[in-house]
Design an enzyme around this catalytic site. Structure first.
Site, PDB file in Angstrom:
ATOM      1  N   LYS A  84      -5.437  -0.112  -2.317  1.00  0.00           N
ATOM      2  CA  LYS A  84      -4.059   0.447  -2.553  1.00  0.00           C
ATOM      3  C   LYS A  84      -3.293  -0.853  -3.144  1.00  0.00           C
ATOM      4  CE  LYS A  84      -1.745   3.361  -1.511  1.00  0.00           C
ATOM      5  NZ  LYS A  84      -1.561   4.856  -2.205  1.00  0.00           N
TER       6      LYS A  84
ATOM      7  N   THR B 282       1.502   1.574   0.872  1.00  0.00           N
ATOM      8  CA  THR B 282       1.704   1.343   2.266  1.00  0.00           C
ATOM      9  C   THR B 282       1.916  -0.085   2.427  1.00  0.00           C
ATOM     10  OG1 THR B 282       0.034   1.036   4.136  1.00  0.00           O
ATOM     11  CG2 THR B 282      -1.104   0.971   1.857  1.00  0.00           C
ATOM     12  N   ASP B 283       2.279  -0.496   3.760  1.00  0.00           N
ATOM     13  CA  ASP B 283       2.697  -1.914   4.283  1.00  0.00           C
ATOM     14  C   ASP B 283       1.424  -2.691   4.372  1.00  0.00           C
ATOM     15  OD1 ASP B 283       1.824  -0.676   6.581  1.00  0.00           O
ATOM     16  OD2 ASP B 283       3.485  -1.343   7.755  1.00  0.00           O
ATOM     17  N   GLU B 284       0.216  -1.970   4.178  1.00  0.00           N
ATOM     18  CA  GLU B 284      -0.906  -2.669   4.872  1.00  0.00           C
ATOM     19  C   GLU B 284      -1.417  -3.568   3.568  1.00  0.00           C
ATOM     20  OE1 GLU B 284      -4.300  -0.559   6.765  1.00  0.00           O
ATOM     21  OE2 GLU B 284      -2.751   1.048   7.146  1.00  0.00           O
TER      22      GLU B 284
ATOM     23  N   TYR C 221      -9.528  -0.370   2.183  1.00  0.00           N
ATOM     24  CA  TYR C 221      -8.377   0.684   2.106  1.00  0.00           C
ATOM     25  C   TYR C 221      -7.231   0.000   1.146  1.00  0.00           C
ATOM     26  CZ  TYR C 221      -4.287   3.174   3.149  1.00  0.00           C
ATOM     27  OH  TYR C 221      -2.760   3.636   2.917  1.00  0.00           O
TER      28      TYR C 221
ATOM     29  N   GLY D 249      -1.661  15.128  -4.114  1.00  0.00           N
ATOM     30  CA  GLY D 249      -2.090  14.994  -2.553  1.00  0.00           C
ATOM     31  C   GLY D 249      -0.871  15.804  -1.592  1.00  0.00           C
TER      32      GLY D 249
END
Length: 333
Positions: free
Chosen positions: A161, A133-135, A157, A7
């Site tokens: 992750k 990610t913090d998500e 999403y 990426g």
């Protein structure tokens, strides 16, 4: 040292590549010097991957670009061979798109990561840095997440992750692979694809248009400049402990309404340009990362103040219409 960046033509990955190759203004202070013998970028060049992001380093003889899908085992096997480090950015990352259709997110983020891990295991890659990610933590009303917080993702999403995080850590525990996971807060900065809130708002405002504000605008995010994020990743790559997770935050929390106000001011626009829209499904209310661990173990601290970082970012979009205008005009399905 040979480093593979998946990426690497995207927003964050390209910043990392520019930093590794020492572009003036891109070399990260506070990070041990890295002078890689070679950097390979593997990127599928989906709508958000852009070779122009690598223009500042395109003539560096150490850079090799391979267009390919991380889900393609044959391509991945060929590319991974001979690399000492993999820094894995490649992912589907836009929450709204994942709500509209989750399949590409599961395929790329979970199965693609598994394909890379298998190749790294097979070829004996020295270190695998998985960028997350913090998500994955969900939403938090008070306090801040530490790295041991239970994962509770709320969107397709973030669920994809979280799955890839757990898979990467499982390869460490099962196979003894040298895996490090990083989890970041909301990024901003130059070269960010204009579907994300800051470049979307800035480009719309610069064109005299309106901007959409979800719900009551009270959702809170911690904002992290992409350069600081890449500094944190570099520290984790070089000094992080195998099998560990490191949170990377920016230290500045704003409601979406507060952020909108700053962007309006920076672009010389008023609140008449803001259009309230129905809130996103499952919209997390607040994200907040505790960065004590990476600060104490690796010496990371954010270096770019949000006021300065936003001003620099807005100016970059003012100065680089030739970069973002074609992206907004092109179909992204």
């Amino acid at each position: 040292m040979r480093i593979l960046v998946t990426g690497g033509a995207g927003f964050i990955g390209s910043e990392y590549v520019r930093m590794l190759l020492g572009v003036p203004g891109g070399t990260a202070s506070g990070v041990p010097a890295v002078d890689p013998a070679g950097v390979t970028v593997l990127d599928k060049l989906t709508y958000s991957g852009n070779l122009a992001n690598l223009d500042p380093v395109r003539d560096d003889p150490r850079l090799r670009f391979v267009q390919g899908d991380i889900c393609d085992a044959a391509v991945v096997d060929e590319v991974v061979a001979g690399h000492d480090v993999i820094v894995h950015f490649a992912a589907e990352s836009h929450v709204d798109r994942s709500i509209a259709g989750a399949a590409p997110f599961v395929t790329t983020n979970v199965l693609g990561t598994q394909t890379l891990l298998d190749a790294a295991l097979r070829h004996g890659t020295g270190r695998f840095v998985h960028v997350s990610t913090d998500e994955v933590y969900g939403s938090i009303d008070e306090g801040s997440w530490t790295e041991t917080w239970p994962l509770a993702p709320n969107s397709p999403y973030s669920a994809s992750k979280a799955g890839s995080d757990l898979l990467a850590l499982a390869y460490h525990r099962t196979h003894g692979m040298d895996v490090v996971v990083t989890r970041c807060s909301n990024n901003y900065g130059p070269y960010q694809f204009p579907e994300k809130v800051i470049p979307l708002f800035v480009s719309n405002l610069l064109d005299g248009g309106t901007v959409p504000l979800y719900g009551d605008g009270g959702n809170i995010r911690d904002w992290l400049h992409v350069h600081d994020h890449c500094r944190g990743i570099a520290l984790a790559q070089q000094k992080g402990r195998a099998g560990e997770v490191y949170n990377i935050g920016g230290g500045t929390e704003l409601t979406n309404k507060e952020l909108t106000g700053l962007l309006l001011e920076a672009c010389g626009a008023g609140w008449d340009r803001v259009v309230p829209v129905t809130d996103r499904k499952g919209h997390d209310r607040r994200y907040s990362l505790d960065i004590t661990k990476i600060n104490q173990e690796l010496g990371y601290a954010p270096s770019i103040d949000l006021t300065d970082g936003l001003a620099q970012t807005v100016q970059w979009y003012r100065d680089n219409r030739a970069w973002w205008e074609p992206l907004k005009a092109a179909p992204t399905a």
